[in-house]
Design a protein around this motif. Structure first.
Motif, PDB file in Angstrom:
ATOM      1  N   UNK A  16       0.829  -1.209   0.000  1.00  0.00           N
ATOM      2  CA  UNK A  16       0.000   0.000   0.000  1.00  0.00           C
ATOM      3  C   UNK A  16       0.863   1.258   0.000  1.00  0.00           C
ATOM      4  N   UNK A  17       1.990   1.211   0.710  1.00  0.00           N
ATOM      5  CA  UNK A  17       2.908   2.355   0.679  1.00  0.00           C
ATOM      6  C   UNK A  17       3.410   2.573  -0.745  1.00  0.00           C
ATOM      7  N   UNK A  18       3.831   1.488  -1.416  1.00  0.00           N
ATOM      8  CA  UNK A  18       4.297   1.600  -2.799  1.00  0.00           C
ATOM      9  C   UNK A  18       3.202   2.154  -3.708  1.00  0.00           C
ATOM     10  N   UNK A  19       1.967   1.686  -3.502  1.00  0.00           N
ATOM     11  CA  UNK A  19       0.848   2.145  -4.350  1.00  0.00           C
ATOM     12  C   UNK A  19       0.618   3.645  -4.182  1.00  0.00           C
ATOM     13  N   UNK A  20       0.940   4.176  -3.008  1.00  0.00           N
ATOM     14  CA  UNK A  20       0.787   5.615  -2.762  1.00  0.00           C
ATOM     15  C   UNK A  20       2.027   6.402  -3.155  1.00  0.00           C
ATOM     16  N   UNK A  21       3.064   5.702  -3.638  1.00  0.00           N
ATOM     17  CA  UNK A  21       4.300   6.381  -4.035  1.00  0.00           C
ATOM     18  C   UNK A  21       5.227   6.660  -2.872  1.00  0.00           C
ATOM     19  N   UNK A  22       5.091   5.868  -1.793  1.00  0.00           N
ATOM     20  CA  UNK A  22       5.866   6.086  -0.578  1.00  0.00           C
ATOM     21  C   UNK A  22       6.818   4.920  -0.313  1.00  0.00           C
ATOM     22  N   UNK A 135      -6.915   9.492  -5.614  1.00  0.00           N
ATOM     23  CA  UNK A 135      -5.480   9.249  -5.408  1.00  0.00           C
ATOM     24  C   UNK A 135      -4.982   9.975  -4.168  1.00  0.00           C
ATOM     25  N   UNK A 136      -5.430  11.210  -3.972  1.00  0.00           N
ATOM     26  CA  UNK A 136      -5.007  11.990  -2.810  1.00  0.00           C
ATOM     27  C   UNK A 136      -5.604  11.427  -1.522  1.00  0.00           C
ATOM     28  N   UNK A 137      -6.823  10.903  -1.610  1.00  0.00           N
ATOM     29  CA  UNK A 137      -7.436  10.267  -0.444  1.00  0.00           C
ATOM     30  C   UNK A 137      -6.619   9.051  -0.025  1.00  0.00           C
ATOM     31  N   UNK A 138      -6.174   8.258  -0.997  1.00  0.00           N
ATOM     32  CA  UNK A 138      -5.402   7.053  -0.681  1.00  0.00           C
ATOM     33  C   UNK A 138      -4.069   7.416  -0.039  1.00  0.00           C
ATOM     34  N   UNK A 139      -3.367   8.385  -0.618  1.00  0.00           N
ATOM     35  CA  UNK A 139      -2.110   8.847  -0.018  1.00  0.00           C
ATOM     36  C   UNK A 139      -2.334   9.289   1.424  1.00  0.00           C
ATOM     37  N   UNK A 140      -3.357  10.106   1.643  1.00  0.00           N
ATOM     38  CA  UNK A 140      -3.612  10.661   2.973  1.00  0.00           C
ATOM     39  C   UNK A 140      -3.943   9.560   3.974  1.00  0.00           C
ATOM     40  N   UNK A 143      -0.683   7.775   5.078  1.00  0.00           N
ATOM     41  CA  UNK A 143       0.140   8.591   5.981  1.00  0.00           C
ATOM     42  C   UNK A 143      -0.520   8.675   7.358  1.00  0.00           C
ATOM     43  N   UNK A 144      -1.844   8.887   7.385  1.00  0.00           N
ATOM     44  CA  UNK A 144      -2.548   8.960   8.667  1.00  0.00           C
ATOM     45  C   UNK A 144      -2.429   7.643   9.429  1.00  0.00           C
ATOM     46  N   UNK A 145      -2.603   6.522   8.724  1.00  0.00           N
ATOM     47  CA  UNK A 145      -2.502   5.208   9.377  1.00  0.00           C
ATOM     48  C   UNK A 145      -1.108   4.985   9.949  1.00  0.00           C
ATOM     49  N   UNK A 184      -3.124  16.900   7.849  1.00  0.00           N
ATOM     50  CA  UNK A 184      -1.942  16.448   7.112  1.00  0.00           C
ATOM     51  C   UNK A 184      -1.487  17.536   6.158  1.00  0.00           C
ATOM     52  N   UNK A 185      -0.184  17.773   6.107  1.00  0.00           N
ATOM     53  CA  UNK A 185       0.376  18.812   5.257  1.00  0.00           C
ATOM     54  C   UNK A 185       1.520  18.235   4.425  1.00  0.00           C
ATOM     55  N   UNK A 186       1.441  18.432   3.096  1.00  0.00           N
ATOM     56  CA  UNK A 186       2.453  17.933   2.156  1.00  0.00           C
ATOM     57  C   UNK A 186       3.045  19.121   1.397  1.00  0.00           C
TER      58      UNK A 186
END
Length: 325
Positions: A16-22, A135-140, A143-145, A184-186
């Motif tokens: 899931x981290x990879x899917x979010x680009x993390x 996409x932004x919801x998934x990233x957020x 990070x929150x989790x 959350x702030x990016x």
């Protein structure tokens, strides 16, 4: 005093981290500040090339209708339907050594997503809402989790577009009905100074740098602290763009990745924009699970800011005390 913060490594799978680009959460570094419980600073955890996706989304996709931006306040709707298309050639040809008219993208100051913030009443409402970008919801959510907030729902976003003469006045983000969820702030592009204050406006703040790819999480006690961005600074590496933005995206993205490859043409436009700019995405959960907005009479929920600069201060134009938001 800075100390290492513990993250919830098991809450986000590496996939899931990879899917979010993390990067995998086990590889992130996270820091807290003494006296600011609930504040978490995560230096750039993005995989190589993945910041480019979010920059492109903030410039090309997220400003599109039905989302709302500052230019809507004084331009006809048909004039703001394709800011990217109207600006890309002008940006690509821009000569930084000359003073040239600003493109519409360079006049962008803010975009709102999901529940659209009402700058007049400083509230959100049920009837001024558009779908939040998936996409932004998934990233957020990832990070929150990772920071211990499983089940976070990205419901509202304010995207801020800064230039070297921009600043953000001292304010507190308290309009969300549920303050138990984090803010959350990016940050992407040029660097900035971030001031983290106290529960009262007059408390002396702590200053820190924010660089491209850095993430801040304000939760718990720190969720309702005053904060500000007084300065945007050139990349401290001395190059036009931070080196983390020069890295290409891997060719083999994982199955289900929300990250998309950017064309070289699109990235040239984004890179030219970022040479003098910084983009910040702040993501919030407005309502607790099952919570609803209170009934309000006499409002349609669609009031907007009285002026383009209600959120930003332009230091070359405005000398008075910054507005709070």
């Amino acid at each position: 005093q800075v100390f290492r913060s513990q993250l919830s490594v098991s809450s986000v799978s590496d996939q899931d981290a990879y899917r979010a680009g993390l990067q995998p959460v086990s590889q992130w570094k996270a820091y807290g500040l003494s006296g600011y419980p609930g504040f978490i600073f995560i230096p750039n955890p993005f995989l190589p090339g993945c910041q480019r996706h979010w920059v492109k989304q903030c410039l090309k996709l997220y400003p599109e209708k039905p989302n709302v931006c500052n230019l809507d306040l004084h331009m006809a709707p048909e004039k703001t339907t394709d800011l990217w298309g109207q600006s890309k050639e002008q940006l690509r040809r821009k000569d930084s050594s000359k003073r040239e008219p600003r493109s519409l993208l360079e006049k962008l100051r803010w975009v709102t997503l999901g529940y659209h913030y009402n700058w007049d009443t400083k509230k959100y409402s049920a009837n001024h809402h558009t779908p939040f970008p998936s996409d932004l919801a998934f990233l957020s959510e990832q990070v929150a989790a990772a920071c211990g907030f499983r089940g976070f729902q990205a419901q509202a976003g304010i995207l801020n577009y800064y230039h070297f003469d921009s600043s953000l006045g001292i304010h507190v983000d308290e309009s969300e009905l549920d303050h138990s969820r984090p803010l959350l702030s990016f940050s992407f592009g040029q660097s900035s100074i971030f001031l983290l204050g106290g529960l009262k406006r007059e408390e002396a703040p702590t200053a820190m740098f924010m660089h491209s790819g850095d993430i801040m999480v304000m939760s718990g006690f720190s969720r309702l602290l005053y904060h500000a961005v007084p300065r945007v600074l050139p990349n401290p590496e001395g190059t036009a763009l931070p080196s983390c933005l020069d890295q290409p995206l891997a060719s083999d993205l994982p199955l289900g990745s929300v990250i998309e490859h950017s064309s070289e043409e699109d990235w040239q436009v984004c890179a030219k924009y970022l040479q003098s700019s910084r983009i910040n995405m702040t993501i919030r959960q407005v309502l607790a699970e099952g919570q609803k907005f209170p009934e309000e009479s006499g409002t349609n929920g669609k009031g907007q800011a009285p002026s383009e600069d209600s959120y930003h201060e332009n230091s070359k134009v405005k000398r008075h005390k910054p507005n709070t938001v």
